[in-house]
Design an enzyme around this catalytic site. Sequence first.
Site, PDB file in Angstrom:
ATOM      1  N   GLY A 191       0.773  -1.239   0.000  1.00  0.00           N
ATOM      2  CA  GLY A 191       0.000   0.000   0.000  1.00  0.00           C
ATOM      3  C   GLY A 191       0.799   1.280   0.000  1.00  0.00           C
ATOM      4  O   GLY A 191       0.223   2.365  -0.150  1.00  0.00           O
ATOM      5  N   TYR A 226       0.854  -1.636 -12.024  1.00  0.00           N
ATOM      6  CA  TYR A 226      -0.539  -1.605 -12.483  1.00  0.00           C
ATOM      7  C   TYR A 226      -0.639  -0.953 -13.869  1.00  0.00           C
ATOM      8  O   TYR A 226      -1.600  -0.258 -14.183  1.00  0.00           O
ATOM      9  CB  TYR A 226      -1.443  -0.904 -11.443  1.00  0.00           C
ATOM     10  CG  TYR A 226      -1.270  -1.522 -10.064  1.00  0.00           C
ATOM     11  CD1 TYR A 226      -1.788  -2.777  -9.798  1.00  0.00           C
ATOM     12  CD2 TYR A 226      -0.531  -0.879  -9.064  1.00  0.00           C
ATOM     13  CE1 TYR A 226      -1.592  -3.383  -8.565  1.00  0.00           C
ATOM     14  CE2 TYR A 226      -0.328  -1.480  -7.830  1.00  0.00           C
ATOM     15  CZ  TYR A 226      -0.860  -2.731  -7.595  1.00  0.00           C
ATOM     16  OH  TYR A 226      -0.665  -3.331  -6.378  1.00  0.00           O
ATOM     17  N   TYR A 248      -9.224   5.125 -12.349  1.00  0.00           N
ATOM     18  CA  TYR A 248      -9.147   5.859 -11.066  1.00  0.00           C
ATOM     19  C   TYR A 248      -9.006   7.361 -11.248  1.00  0.00           C
ATOM     20  O   TYR A 248      -8.703   8.052 -10.285  1.00  0.00           O
ATOM     21  CB  TYR A 248      -7.908   5.420 -10.266  1.00  0.00           C
ATOM     22  CG  TYR A 248      -7.637   3.959 -10.140  1.00  0.00           C
ATOM     23  CD1 TYR A 248      -8.582   3.094  -9.585  1.00  0.00           C
ATOM     24  CD2 TYR A 248      -6.401   3.425 -10.515  1.00  0.00           C
ATOM     25  CE1 TYR A 248      -8.302   1.745  -9.442  1.00  0.00           C
ATOM     26  CE2 TYR A 248      -6.117   2.082 -10.369  1.00  0.00           C
ATOM     27  CZ  TYR A 248      -7.075   1.241  -9.836  1.00  0.00           C
ATOM     28  OH  TYR A 248      -6.788  -0.084  -9.684  1.00  0.00           O
ATOM     29  N   GLU A 266       4.141  -6.556   1.958  1.00  0.00           N
ATOM     30  CA  GLU A 266       3.740  -6.956   0.597  1.00  0.00           C
ATOM     31  C   GLU A 266       3.687  -5.750  -0.344  1.00  0.00           C
ATOM     32  O   GLU A 266       2.642  -5.467  -0.924  1.00  0.00           O
ATOM     33  CB  GLU A 266       2.336  -7.568   0.621  1.00  0.00           C
ATOM     34  CG  GLU A 266       2.173  -8.826   1.412  1.00  0.00           C
ATOM     35  CD  GLU A 266       0.716  -9.286   1.465  1.00  0.00           C
ATOM     36  OE1 GLU A 266       0.489 -10.480   1.634  1.00  0.00           O
ATOM     37  OE2 GLU A 266      -0.202  -8.441   1.346  1.00  0.00           O
ATOM     38  N   PRO A 267       4.772  -5.034  -0.520  1.00  0.00           N
ATOM     39  CA  PRO A 267       4.708  -3.847  -1.377  1.00  0.00           C
ATOM     40  C   PRO A 267       4.710  -4.206  -2.867  1.00  0.00           C
ATOM     41  O   PRO A 267       5.385  -5.152  -3.278  1.00  0.00           O
ATOM     42  CB  PRO A 267       6.013  -3.119  -1.018  1.00  0.00           C
ATOM     43  CG  PRO A 267       6.939  -4.222  -0.627  1.00  0.00           C
ATOM     44  CD  PRO A 267       6.107  -5.303  -0.003  1.00  0.00           C
ATOM     45  N   GLY A 268       3.949  -3.478  -3.635  1.00  0.00           N
ATOM     46  CA  GLY A 268       3.956  -3.661  -5.090  1.00  0.00           C
ATOM     47  C   GLY A 268       4.348  -2.346  -5.746  1.00  0.00           C
ATOM     48  O   GLY A 268       5.438  -2.194  -6.287  1.00  0.00           O
ATOM     49  N   ARG A 269       3.446  -1.385  -5.624  1.00  0.00           N
ATOM     50  CA  ARG A 269       3.639  -0.078  -6.281  1.00  0.00           C
ATOM     51  C   ARG A 269       4.948   0.594  -5.846  1.00  0.00           C
ATOM     52  O   ARG A 269       5.652   1.173  -6.669  1.00  0.00           O
ATOM     53  CB  ARG A 269       2.452   0.827  -5.894  1.00  0.00           C
ATOM     54  CG  ARG A 269       2.362   2.127  -6.657  1.00  0.00           C
ATOM     55  CD  ARG A 269       1.275   3.014  -6.048  1.00  0.00           C
ATOM     56  NE  ARG A 269       0.007   2.331  -5.895  1.00  0.00           N
ATOM     57  CZ  ARG A 269      -0.943   2.257  -6.833  1.00  0.00           C
ATOM     58  NH1 ARG A 269      -0.753   2.847  -7.984  1.00  0.00           N
ATOM     59  NH2 ARG A 269      -2.074   1.622  -6.606  1.00  0.00           N
ATOM     60  N   CYS A 275     -12.113   3.500 -28.778  1.00  0.00           N
ATOM     61  CA  CYS A 275     -13.464   4.049 -28.938  1.00  0.00           C
ATOM     62  C   CYS A 275     -14.173   4.179 -27.590  1.00  0.00           C
ATOM     63  O   CYS A 275     -15.194   3.521 -27.349  1.00  0.00           O
ATOM     64  CB  CYS A 275     -14.264   3.163 -29.871  1.00  0.00           C
ATOM     65  SG  CYS A 275     -13.363   2.826 -31.361  1.00  0.00           S
ATOM     66  N   GLU A 276     -13.626   4.932 -26.695  1.00  0.00           N
ATOM     67  CA  GLU A 276     -14.218   5.198 -25.378  1.00  0.00           C
ATOM     68  C   GLU A 276     -13.778   6.603 -24.981  1.00  0.00           C
ATOM     69  O   GLU A 276     -12.605   6.930 -25.131  1.00  0.00           O
ATOM     70  CB  GLU A 276     -13.659   4.244 -24.295  1.00  0.00           C
ATOM     71  CG  GLU A 276     -13.857   2.788 -24.511  1.00  0.00           C
ATOM     72  CD  GLU A 276     -15.238   2.283 -24.122  1.00  0.00           C
ATOM     73  OE1 GLU A 276     -15.949   2.990 -23.384  1.00  0.00           O
ATOM     74  OE2 GLU A 276     -15.589   1.196 -24.585  1.00  0.00           O
TER      75      GLU A 276
HETATM   76  N1  PLP Z   1      -1.192  -7.144  -0.762  1.00  0.00           N
HETATM   77  C1  PLP Z   1      -2.469  -7.299  -1.114  1.00  0.00           C
HETATM   78  C2  PLP Z   1      -3.285  -8.329  -0.416  1.00  0.00           C
HETATM   79  C3  PLP Z   1      -3.034  -6.512  -2.127  1.00  0.00           C
HETATM   80  O1  PLP Z   1      -4.303  -6.671  -2.472  1.00  0.00           O
HETATM   81  C4  PLP Z   1      -2.220  -5.531  -2.760  1.00  0.00           C
HETATM   82  C5  PLP Z   1      -2.769  -4.652  -3.804  1.00  0.00           C
HETATM   83  O2  PLP Z   1      -3.917  -4.564  -4.087  1.00  0.00           O
HETATM   84  C6  PLP Z   1      -0.881  -5.421  -2.385  1.00  0.00           C
HETATM   85  C7  PLP Z   1      -0.398  -6.236  -1.378  1.00  0.00           C
HETATM   86  C8  PLP Z   1       0.053  -4.445  -3.040  1.00  0.00           C
HETATM   87  O3  PLP Z   1      -0.355  -3.144  -2.876  1.00  0.00           O
HETATM   88  P1  PLP Z   1       0.583  -1.953  -3.324  1.00  0.00           P
HETATM   89  O4  PLP Z   1       0.922  -2.152  -4.745  1.00  0.00           O
HETATM   90  O5  PLP Z   1      -0.223  -0.740  -3.098  1.00  0.00           O
HETATM   91  O6  PLP Z   1       1.794  -1.997  -2.442  1.00  0.00           O
END
Ligand code: PLP
Length: 422
Positions: A239, A375, A316, A273-276, A346-347
């Site tokens: 997050g 994303y 978003y 659990e970082p992604g972004r 076409c949107e």
């Molecule tokens: N963990 C869970 C369970 C998620 O659903 C998400 C994203 O939706 C993430 C981790 C990664 O989130 P972020 O990319 O904001 O760090």
Amino acid sequence: MHEFKYVNNHLYCEKVKLEDLARRFGTPLYVYSYHTLIDHFIKLQTAFRQIEPLICYSVKANSNLAILKALVDKGAGLDIVSGGELFRALEAGCPADKIVYASVGKTDREIEEAVRKKILFFNVESGGELENINRISKRLNRVSGVAIRINPDVEPKTHKYITTGKLTNKFGIDFKSAERILLLCKRLTNIRISGLHIHIGSQITESSPYVSAITKMVDFIQRLRRKGVDLEYLNIGGGLGIVYDRETPQTAARFAARILPLLKETGLKIILEPGRFIAGNAGVLLTKVLYIKPTPKNKFVIVDAGMNDLIRPALYDAYHQIIPLKVSKYQSIKVSEKVDIVGPICESADFFAKDRRLPKIKEADFLAIMGAGAYGFSMSSNYNSRLKAEEVLVVKDRVFTIRKRETRRDLISKETIPAFLL
Ligand code: PLP
């Protein structure tokens, strides 16, 4: 911080001129900086080094095998949400005991695959799912690790579509129900309660929502301990927000400083659990201007990337900085104008910027849509029968294709015309 910078008025990724890549590979083109990606991972690792957490990169943010392998090689685990992501995680060489699996809707087949592979644990989102994991594990003669995903009911102050820790969201289990489940589940012979999980939302720029959520978790963990429920892990989800526009998100170090005391209080092993945070600013989407279309109301800059390549603005209303790959001519002219940057789909939702003041742009110019590493490609589609873009990874002055551009044949390769129509 990222490695996309102007040198002599040309935008570079590490040591590679992006205009050269746009010409060589064509557009739309995703370009990732290896060093930016790894640097973000290391920043988190360093910020939290006192407690040596397991950092499970969230595959959904950018699931390209090369991205996963690069992070796994640096010691990352992976956070997955489907059987497809489990497949990718294993293909990328992630040890199964560094994989955690969330999702409100895991199917029997997906559960069975993950049980067989012996992942670290499932982040369980309902009582029904817990029973199901127990049933499937029993059939396979296994004992599976589970962490109960708690919905801590906190406001993460982000877009409503990426808020996941309020009671109105479908995710996780409220404290009261979770306690009941945890006390009752001793009768479930084929699960082992490994810990608790939260994930309160995405693109969170302040630490206060985490502080509220983790404070609630500390109380809960202590209450459970008093009732004889012993846990091993607390997974605090992902997050962490990044800079897209003028946000001033907390740095990894400041974030860690705020929450480390609370995490230590739990006495548990910690998972992030970082992604972004890791992938977001490590990637850009390059696109070419096809037409400039003035209308009585707007000036449209029509580019060759569309919402199928990057859906965040449409989904978003997300902001992405858009900058030219070559700036000299604009600087000398010193003219800027308000434009809408739109794709060919076409949107009317097919836009990247609205009413944006930008240096004068002309046809055939190349632009970079910044902050597209998370994303971006992973949410892309074939809408309008458009081919998914090529992805390349830059490592200093070297460039590697990590996903080829799709072909027209790819588009129809899974389709058949029934005999009666032939
Ligand atoms: N963990 C869970 C369970 C998620 O659903 C998400 C994203 O939706 C993430 C981790 C990664 O989130 P972020 O990319 O904001 O760090």
